[in-house]
Enzyme design. Structure first.
Site, PDB file in Angstrom:
ATOM      1  N   GLY A  15       4.133  -7.084 -74.319  1.00  0.00           N
ATOM      2  CA  GLY A  15       4.784  -6.259 -75.328  1.00  0.00           C
ATOM      3  C   GLY A  15       5.026  -4.862 -74.815  1.00  0.00           C
ATOM      4  CD  GLU A  16       8.863  -1.591 -72.992  1.00  0.00           C
ATOM      5  OE1 GLU A  16       9.450  -2.693 -72.927  1.00  0.00           O
ATOM      6  OE2 GLU A  16       9.194  -0.592 -72.353  1.00  0.00           O
ATOM      7  CG  MET A  19       1.118   5.001 -77.000  1.00  0.00           C
ATOM      8  SD  MET A  19       0.109   6.413 -76.642  1.00  0.00           S
ATOM      9  CE  MET A  19      -1.360   5.918 -77.446  1.00  0.00           C
ATOM     10  CB  VAL A  22       0.872  -4.451 -73.418  1.00  0.00           C
ATOM     11  CG1 VAL A  22      -0.454  -5.189 -73.353  1.00  0.00           C
ATOM     12  CG2 VAL A  22       0.711  -3.153 -74.199  1.00  0.00           C
ATOM     13  CE  LYS A  37      -1.253   0.187 -75.583  1.00  0.00           C
ATOM     14  NZ  LYS A  37      -1.818   0.985 -76.667  1.00  0.00           N
ATOM     15  CG  ASP A 132      -0.523   3.700 -86.548  1.00  0.00           C
ATOM     16  OD1 ASP A 132       0.109   3.563 -87.616  1.00  0.00           O
ATOM     17  OD2 ASP A 132       0.007   3.542 -85.430  1.00  0.00           O
TER      18      ASP A 132
HETATM   19  P1  ATP Z   1       2.674   1.755 -80.661  1.00  0.00           P
HETATM   20  O1  ATP Z   1       1.687   2.855 -80.564  1.00  0.00           O
HETATM   21  O2  ATP Z   1       4.093   2.174 -80.689  1.00  0.00           O
HETATM   22  O3  ATP Z   1       2.332   0.789 -81.747  1.00  0.00           O
HETATM   23  P2  ATP Z   1       1.644   0.951 -78.134  1.00  0.00           P
HETATM   24  O4  ATP Z   1       2.407   1.443 -76.960  1.00  0.00           O
HETATM   25  O5  ATP Z   1       0.409   1.664 -78.493  1.00  0.00           O
HETATM   26  O6  ATP Z   1       2.576   0.853 -79.363  1.00  0.00           O
HETATM   27  P3  ATP Z   1       0.428  -1.534 -78.565  1.00  0.00           P
HETATM   28  O7  ATP Z   1       0.832  -1.603 -79.989  1.00  0.00           O
HETATM   29  O8  ATP Z   1      -0.981  -1.300 -78.266  1.00  0.00           O
HETATM   30  O9  ATP Z   1       1.341  -0.507 -77.799  1.00  0.00           O
HETATM   31  O10 ATP Z   1       0.871  -2.868 -77.813  1.00  0.00           O
HETATM   32  C1  ATP Z   1       2.219  -3.318 -77.763  1.00  0.00           C
HETATM   33  C2  ATP Z   1       2.237  -4.836 -77.906  1.00  0.00           C
HETATM   34  O11 ATP Z   1       1.533  -5.450 -76.811  1.00  0.00           O
HETATM   35  C3  ATP Z   1       1.520  -5.335 -79.149  1.00  0.00           C
HETATM   36  O12 ATP Z   1       2.363  -5.406 -80.237  1.00  0.00           O
HETATM   37  C4  ATP Z   1       1.019  -6.716 -78.719  1.00  0.00           C
HETATM   38  O13 ATP Z   1       2.041  -7.676 -78.887  1.00  0.00           O
HETATM   39  C5  ATP Z   1       0.751  -6.546 -77.233  1.00  0.00           C
HETATM   40  N1  ATP Z   1      -0.670  -6.271 -76.957  1.00  0.00           N
HETATM   41  C6  ATP Z   1      -1.270  -5.055 -76.901  1.00  0.00           C
HETATM   42  N2  ATP Z   1      -2.572  -5.140 -76.606  1.00  0.00           N
HETATM   43  C7  ATP Z   1      -2.835  -6.465 -76.459  1.00  0.00           C
HETATM   44  C8  ATP Z   1      -4.031  -7.220 -76.127  1.00  0.00           C
HETATM   45  N3  ATP Z   1      -5.187  -6.623 -75.878  1.00  0.00           N
HETATM   46  N4  ATP Z   1      -3.928  -8.568 -76.058  1.00  0.00           N
HETATM   47  C9  ATP Z   1      -2.736  -9.179 -76.306  1.00  0.00           C
HETATM   48  N5  ATP Z   1      -1.595  -8.523 -76.606  1.00  0.00           N
HETATM   49  C10 ATP Z   1      -1.620  -7.188 -76.685  1.00  0.00           C
HETATM   50 MG    MG Z   2      -0.207   2.798 -79.884  1.00  0.00          MG
END
Ligand code: ATP
Ligand code: MG
Ligand code: MG
Length: 282
Positions: A15-16, A19, A22, A37, A132
């Site tokens: 995912g993306e 931040m 991932v 990440k 959040d």
């Molecule tokens: P935002 O802050 O905009 O919500 P972010 O950059 O912090 O996004 P995350 O929400 O942590 O990113 O992760 C993005 C995506 O990656 C998630 O929606 C999920 O699908 C996947 N993902 C993140 N962490 C994990 C994990 N530990 N195991 C499996 N999938 C994950």
């Molecule tokens: Mg985040």
């Protein structure tokens, strides 16, 4: 592709987010699947603050050890890149899961909420408020096991504000009224968010639907959400009451803690089970 020399073999992108990217990867030393990440620091003030937020997320996660919170294995800064090596959580985000499972039973919704509250209770005890909590930041697997992730704007109580430029944090739809008003708030912000998620799981949408951010804020501060039961007639009035208590605009009228809300839900389920058994006994 590998990350950090040959230590991690990347299998696929998971995912993306705001931040960074991932990835699903395998730790080649111990043959364990991990989620990584990755955030690039490209210089410039905005990027700098993103890096700080990323590190703050890692610091928050490192203090936590709970089955309903995604574990952080390590945090590695190297040259212009940061990596967060995390527990790989199989399953879907609750946001995606809810697209398939609509208007679930209140018992299933309660089980999901209780797990979120269990994780939150642990974080709150360590002085960390998530800030959040929303379906996109909760993972759920086939067995209905739930894990909170993305402590991206979590902040230590009494610590420096992590966000840059004093902007308010969180996602408007799920934000507590006091967050919208720019107050720092306390753990009852997360309690409100769980009320929001419960409302959405049972009725099919968040309590307030507005086409502009301004209207949404105004509604949240001034209106009471519509009854859930008109959307989902199987929800007991006593269960809806719990959700409305969590969604109180005034934090003093909400549950004082995640623990208190969890106890209320469990007591409610227990008494409705009792109701059913007396019915069948008769
Ligand atoms: P935002 O802050 O905009 O919500 P972010 O950059 O912090 O996004 P995350 O929400 O942590 O990113 O992760 C993005 C995506 O990656 C998630 O929606 C999920 O699908 C996947 N993902 C993140 N962490 C994990 C994990 N530990 N195991 C499996 N999938 C994950
Ligand atoms: Mg985040
Ligand atoms: Mg996220």
């Amino acid at each position: 592709m590998s990350i950090l020399g040959s230590q991690y073999d990347v299998i696929q992108k998971l995912g993306e987010g705001g931040m960074g990217v991932v990835y699903l990867a395998r730790d080649t030393m111990i043959q364990r699947l991990v989620a990584i990440k990755q955030l690039h620091r490209d210089g410039g003030s905005e990027e700098e603050s993103l890096g700080e937020r990323f590190q703050a997320e890692a610091l928050a996660l490192a203090k936590l050890n709970h089955p309903n919170i995604t574990h952080l294995y390590s945090f590695i800064p190297k040259e212009d890149t940061y990596w967060m090596i995390m527990e790989y959580v199989e399953g879907k985000t609750l946001e995606d899961w809810l697209k398939i499972h609509q208007k679930i039973t209140h018992q299933l919704a309660a089980s999901i909420a209780v797990q979120i509250l269990d994780g939150l209770e642990h974080a709150h005890r360590k002085g960390i408020i998530h800030r959040d909590i929303k379906p996109a930041n909760v993972m759920i697997n086939e067995d209905g096991e739930v894990k909170i992730m993305d402590f991206g704007i979590a902040r230590m109580r009494n610590a420096q504000r992590i966000t840059s430029h004093g902007k308010s944090v969180g996602t408007l739809e799920y934000m507590a009224p006091e967050q919208i008003q720019g107050h720092e708030g306390d753990e009852r912000i997360d309690v409100y968010a769980v009320g929001n998620i419960l409302y959405e799981m049972l009725s099919g949408s968040t309590p307030f639907q507005s086409d502009t951010d301004y209207r949404l804020m105004k509604d949240k501060l001034e209106k009471r959400a519509e009854s859930i039961i008109q959307y989902n007639s199987t929800v007991p009035v006593s269960f809806e009451k719990i959700i409305f208590k969590a969604l109180q605009c005034n934090p003093n009228k909400r549950y004082k803690s995640a623990m208190e809300m969890k106890i209320a839900i469990e007591k409610n389920l227990g008494s409705s089970l009792l109701d059913q058994s007396t019915l069948t006994d008769v």
